[in-house]
Design an enzyme around this catalytic site. Structure first.
Site, PDB file in Angstrom:
ATOM      1  N   SER A   1       0.593  -1.368  -0.041  1.00 49.51           N
ATOM      2  CA  SER A   1       0.036  -0.006   0.084  1.00 49.51           C
ATOM      3  C   SER A   1       0.792   1.263  -0.128  1.00 49.51           C
ATOM      4  O   SER A   1       0.442   2.361  -0.735  1.00 49.51           O
ATOM      5  CB  SER A   1      -0.810  -0.065   1.240  1.00 49.51           C
ATOM      6  OG  SER A   1      -1.736  -1.242   1.300  1.00 49.51           O
TER       7      SER A   1
ATOM      8  N   TYR B   1      -1.143 -11.060   3.646  1.00 48.02           N
ATOM      9  CA  TYR B   1      -1.396  -9.730   3.926  1.00 48.02           C
ATOM     10  C   TYR B   1      -2.820  -9.606   4.459  1.00 48.02           C
ATOM     11  O   TYR B   1      -3.633  -9.344   3.682  1.00 48.02           O
ATOM     12  CB  TYR B   1      -1.057  -8.969   2.855  1.00 48.02           C
ATOM     13  CG  TYR B   1      -1.116  -7.260   3.076  1.00 48.02           C
ATOM     14  CD1 TYR B   1      -1.205  -6.863   4.196  1.00 48.02           C
ATOM     15  CD2 TYR B   1      -0.775  -6.379   2.005  1.00 48.02           C
ATOM     16  CE1 TYR B   1      -1.154  -5.395   4.446  1.00 48.02           C
ATOM     17  CE2 TYR B   1      -0.841  -5.120   1.995  1.00 48.02           C
ATOM     18  CZ  TYR B   1      -1.005  -4.471   3.433  1.00 48.02           C
ATOM     19  OH  TYR B   1      -1.199  -3.256   3.280  1.00 48.02           O
TER      20      TYR B   1
ATOM     21  N   LYS C   1       1.332 -10.897   7.607  1.00 52.71           N
ATOM     22  CA  LYS C   1       1.498  -9.483   7.851  1.00 52.71           C
ATOM     23  C   LYS C   1       0.241  -9.023   8.445  1.00 52.71           C
ATOM     24  O   LYS C   1      -0.883  -8.880   7.929  1.00 52.71           O
ATOM     25  CB  LYS C   1       1.751  -8.500   6.610  1.00 52.71           C
ATOM     26  CG  LYS C   1       2.103  -7.096   6.902  1.00 52.71           C
ATOM     27  CD  LYS C   1       2.179  -6.188   5.562  1.00 52.71           C
ATOM     28  CE  LYS C   1       1.986  -4.728   6.018  1.00 52.71           C
ATOM     29  NZ  LYS C   1       2.049  -3.761   4.933  1.00 52.71           N
TER      30      LYS C   1
ATOM     31  N   THR D   1      -2.053  -6.484  10.006  1.00 53.23           N
ATOM     32  CA  THR D   1      -2.565  -5.034   9.841  1.00 53.23           C
ATOM     33  C   THR D   1      -3.843  -4.841  10.634  1.00 53.23           C
ATOM     34  O   THR D   1      -4.787  -4.602   9.819  1.00 53.23           O
ATOM     35  CB  THR D   1      -2.245  -4.414   8.701  1.00 53.23           C
ATOM     36  OG1 THR D   1      -1.019  -4.480   8.112  1.00 53.23           O
ATOM     37  CG2 THR D   1      -2.337  -2.747   8.866  1.00 53.23           C
TER      38      THR D   1
ATOM     39  N   GLU E   1       1.633   2.853  14.468  1.00 59.35           N
ATOM     40  CA  GLU E   1       1.331   3.201  15.606  1.00 59.35           C
ATOM     41  C   GLU E   1       1.054   2.386  16.818  1.00 59.35           C
ATOM     42  O   GLU E   1       0.727   2.879  17.903  1.00 59.35           O
ATOM     43  CB  GLU E   1       0.001   4.174  15.425  1.00 59.35           C
ATOM     44  CG  GLU E   1      -1.197   3.585  14.825  1.00 59.35           C
ATOM     45  CD  GLU E   1      -1.194   3.562  13.072  1.00 59.35           C
ATOM     46  OE1 GLU E   1      -2.134   3.697  12.687  1.00 59.35           O
ATOM     47  OE2 GLU E   1      -0.081   3.259  12.785  1.00 59.35           O
TER      48      GLU E   1
ATOM     49  N   SER F   1       5.297   1.920   7.076  1.00 58.31           N
ATOM     50  CA  SER F   1       5.413   3.119   5.909  1.00 58.31           C
ATOM     51  C   SER F   1       6.372   3.944   6.660  1.00 58.31           C
ATOM     52  O   SER F   1       7.201   4.578   5.918  1.00 58.31           O
ATOM     53  CB  SER F   1       4.186   3.574   5.361  1.00 58.31           C
ATOM     54  OG  SER F   1       3.373   3.705   6.290  1.00 58.31           O
TER      55      SER F   1
END
Length: 293
Positions: A48, A137, A165, A167, A192, A208
């Site tokens: 992304s 992902y 991954k 997220t 974060e 990122s």
């Protein structure tokens, strides 16, 4: 679990010009900055953060090739090849594997309400055709696809599905995956929430903001692993004080401008993303100076 795949990875940014073409020299600089200056263990390419879903198959291949040539064998490389077109995903997976990428990764098929059997077939077909290890992902906030514990078990039954991954903000599910699949690789995807993920026992992370804040991310991760929780949280608070304004000013544009401030060749986000808003220039410069970015 493949021990060599543990660690911290930059979700690599990609610089584009005004016409949306990849800026090759700048991309090489971005890749080497993440490894040489931020001290990261590897790169997650065409995710992304690279604006992958806005570019052509040819551009994706171009990016895979440039990054591999720039980095060589000095870092681990994961190729994100996921696509709504399974044939494209296979083509990209084969190409990245031939280039020598250490593993492929693929976002869950999205937009259409695919059944789990269709999602599983998509992953297993990718593995069959590429003969490479695969990292799922999972990013339900963008795909709308939630993978349950039982479904992870089915996917992990294929020995070439080496990890995920992850997220997602569901730390209960993360704990369950960690407990039940100790030999699978778990890489956190939320910059974060790195401290919470590290405490939960992930093997590393992909981010990122690690393109510009990788050293601080390393400190968070290692302090959490060593039980220095107060210090890890202190660093996470500092990191989130960086992330919040970067998101407000525009993630891709802001991060590329931070890299440009280091003397790297600059690049633009891919349209329809807007370029960095110059009204925010002073705010960004203050952020760079305050946090030594």
């Amino acid at each position: 679990m493949r021990e060599e795949m543990k660690g911290l990875y930059a979700a690599l940014l990609v610089p584009y010009d005004e016409q949306g073409r990849v800026k090759e020299k700048a991309l090489k600089e971005f890749a080497l900055n993440a490894i040489d200056n931020e001290g990261l263990d590897g790169l997650y390419v065409n995710g992304s953060s690279g604006e992958n879903f806005l570019i052509s198959t040819a551009q994706k291949k171009q990016i895979f090739k440039i990054v591999k040539e720039a980095v060589g064998d000095k870092a681990q490389l994961i190729a994100q090849v996921g696509s709504l077109d399974l044939n494209e995903a296979i083509e990209l997976g084969k190409y990245a594997t031939e280039l020598g990428y250490d593993a492929i990764s693929a976002v869950t098929p999205f937009y259409y309400p695919f059944s789990f059997e269709e999602i599983k077939d998509y992953y297993f077909e990718l593995i069959k055709e590429t003969q490479n290890d695969l990292i799922i992902y999972a990013i339900p906030g963008l795909t709308g696809v939630d993978i349950s514990m039982d479904q992870f078990e089915e996917l992990f039954s294929n020995e070439r599905v080496i990890g995920v991954k992850y997220t997602a903000p569901d730390f209960f599910l993360l704990e369950r995956i960690r407990k039940n699949f100790p030999d699978k690789l778990i890489l956190s995807g939320f910059d974060e929430m790195l401290v919470q993920a590290a405490i939960s026992g992930v093997d590393g992370a992909i981010g990122s903001t690690y393109n510009v804040n990788g050293k601080r991310a390393r400190e968070i991760f290692e302090n959490a692993q060593q039980g220095n929780i107060d210090k890890a949280y202190e660093l996470q608070h500092e990191t989130n004080d960086i992330i919040a304004p970067v998101l407000e000013m525009g993630l891709h544009g802001s991060l590329k401008e931070i890299l440009a401030s280091r003397g790297l060749e600059s690049g633009l986000p891919k349209r329809p993303f807007k370029p960095f808003n110059e009204d925010n220039r002073q705010r960004l410069e203050t952020l760079i100076k305050q946090y030594n970015l």
